[in-house]
Scaffold this active site. Sequence first.
Site, PDB file in Angstrom:
ATOM      1  N   LYS A 282       0.848  -1.197   0.000  1.00 26.00           N
ATOM      2  CA  LYS A 282       0.000   0.000   0.000  1.00 26.00           C
ATOM      3  C   LYS A 282       0.885   1.249   0.000  1.00 26.00           C
ATOM      4  CE  LYS A 282      -3.976   1.772   2.703  1.00 26.00           C
ATOM      5  NZ  LYS A 282      -4.886   1.452   3.833  1.00 26.00           N
TER       6      LYS A 282
ATOM      7  N   SER B 174      -9.792   1.356   2.741  1.00 21.49           N
ATOM      8  CA  SER B 174      -8.930   2.187   1.918  1.00 21.49           C
ATOM      9  C   SER B 174      -7.861   1.401   1.149  1.00 21.49           C
ATOM     10  CB  SER B 174      -8.245   3.255   2.787  1.00 21.49           C
ATOM     11  OG  SER B 174      -7.413   2.659   3.751  1.00 21.49           O
TER      12      SER B 174
ATOM     13  N   SER C 103     -10.048  -1.129   6.935  1.00 18.77           N
ATOM     14  CA  SER C 103      -9.444  -0.912   5.615  1.00 18.77           C
ATOM     15  C   SER C 103      -8.711  -2.075   4.973  1.00 18.77           C
ATOM     16  CB  SER C 103      -8.490   0.276   5.660  1.00 18.77           C
ATOM     17  OG  SER C 103      -9.211   1.441   5.421  1.00 18.77           O
TER      18      SER C 103
END
Length: 473
Positions: free
Chosen positions: A59, A134, A158
């Site tokens: 990420k 996310s 997330s």
Amino acid sequence: MNKSIEEIKLIDNKEELFNQVIDECKRSQSTLNSFVTIMDKYECFNKEGVLSGVPYSLKDNFSTSGILTTGSSNILRDYVPVFDSTVYKKLKEAGAVLVGKTVMDELAMGGSGLTGHTGAVKNPWNLEHIPGGSSAGSAVSVATGMVPFSIGSDTGDSVRKPASFCGVVGYKPTYGRVSRFGLFPFASSLDHVGVFARNVKDVAIVTDVIKGRDDFDMTTLSNDNIKYADVLDKDVSAKKLFYIKEIVESAKTEESKEVIRVFNETLDKLRSKGVVVQEVSFDKKLLECLYPIYFIISCAESTSNNSNLTGFIFGSRESGNSPEEVMFNTRSKGFGEMIKRRFVIGSYVLERENQEKLFLNAKRARRMIVEKMNELFKEYDGFVLPTSGGVAPKTIPNHEADRLDDEYLLLENHLLIGNFGGYPSITLPMGMVNDMPVGITLTCPQKEDAMCLNIANSIESVTGLKDLVCEVK
Ligand code: GLN
């Protein structure tokens, strides 16, 4: 590519494999948009490591020295860190090979996968649906088989929510189990590092590599000295789980009722393995406070954590006639609408006259929930619930991405319990509804990561959805 870690380890020419993966990642960009950066050089730092030559994605809120790290925010669009996050460093030391940095909701706030500065990420199961966030790009890169695992972060849901929406396994270990050094902080009391993979075994192998105490993160726990990948097959027949009646009963729509049907079917299969699953009642008023508590605490902490994004130390800088003006222009232009709204709320919560009523009360209410959970954990080994009240929704407009909607409040927001208590919590696919995957989440007491993965492994064995993959043509 669609291979497990063990299968990849058997491949001789890892560089060739890397090049194939990179091609796949590049090809998928125009449909899925899951990467901010795709690497171009095969770099394996340990040929003997447990993850030697295994490709993975990370990420874009984990610092990677010399590699662009944007947090999917315009304000950091050019930021190249000079140091490595501990997770990245450990993966390098184990020989894993980074293929790309994944798109996320801006600064990890949000749950749609639509708010990154490089554009919306698409759900591979149906391009008209959101992937969830996310950690959107991380979930998608695993769901499509491009990489066997990805690293994300989970402050409220997330990792687990996008994992469920994309049909993969998403695991958030105990708070402090994995170092957060070099992870952009969002809400420090709730932030966790998490792992995506297509099966529980791969999640365990990766967690074994990245966990452990770190002198650079004083919140890390001392090592539990258990190799999670070795205890997955332990007998689970004496285990006792519960689910929360009020949350299951909050399903009102056709789709959410279908999710509950799949959930009950899964529980029956689990019972046939000897696991005890019972219904437990939980104070509904407290459950309805989950999201407001989360919102108050996370907005307050994120406002404070992100106050360093001024344009002076990191990232892009706008012009201005005074330092204040530079800061004002940089932050006005650099942040998206949702981020600015959250900072306004965070600042309001932290104002001296509001602190007692809002911030401190939210923290007290969080404690009440955690204490009640800890009480239940004296009798039970964990609890299970559907990860969401439905499949990934269709694209929602940006201004709605942060709305407070109480229609499915309980089924949508209960994952927060895992962050409030710092509990190990894992989502795995349990079935298909309307041709889209839906997940089940298991949450266990603090520090019981080994048991959580052990029980998850047996859930996986009854769902028949191990190694689910969705290849986009
Ligand atoms: N969806 C939640 C939010 O909007 C959680 C985000 C996260 O876990 N990083 O803040």
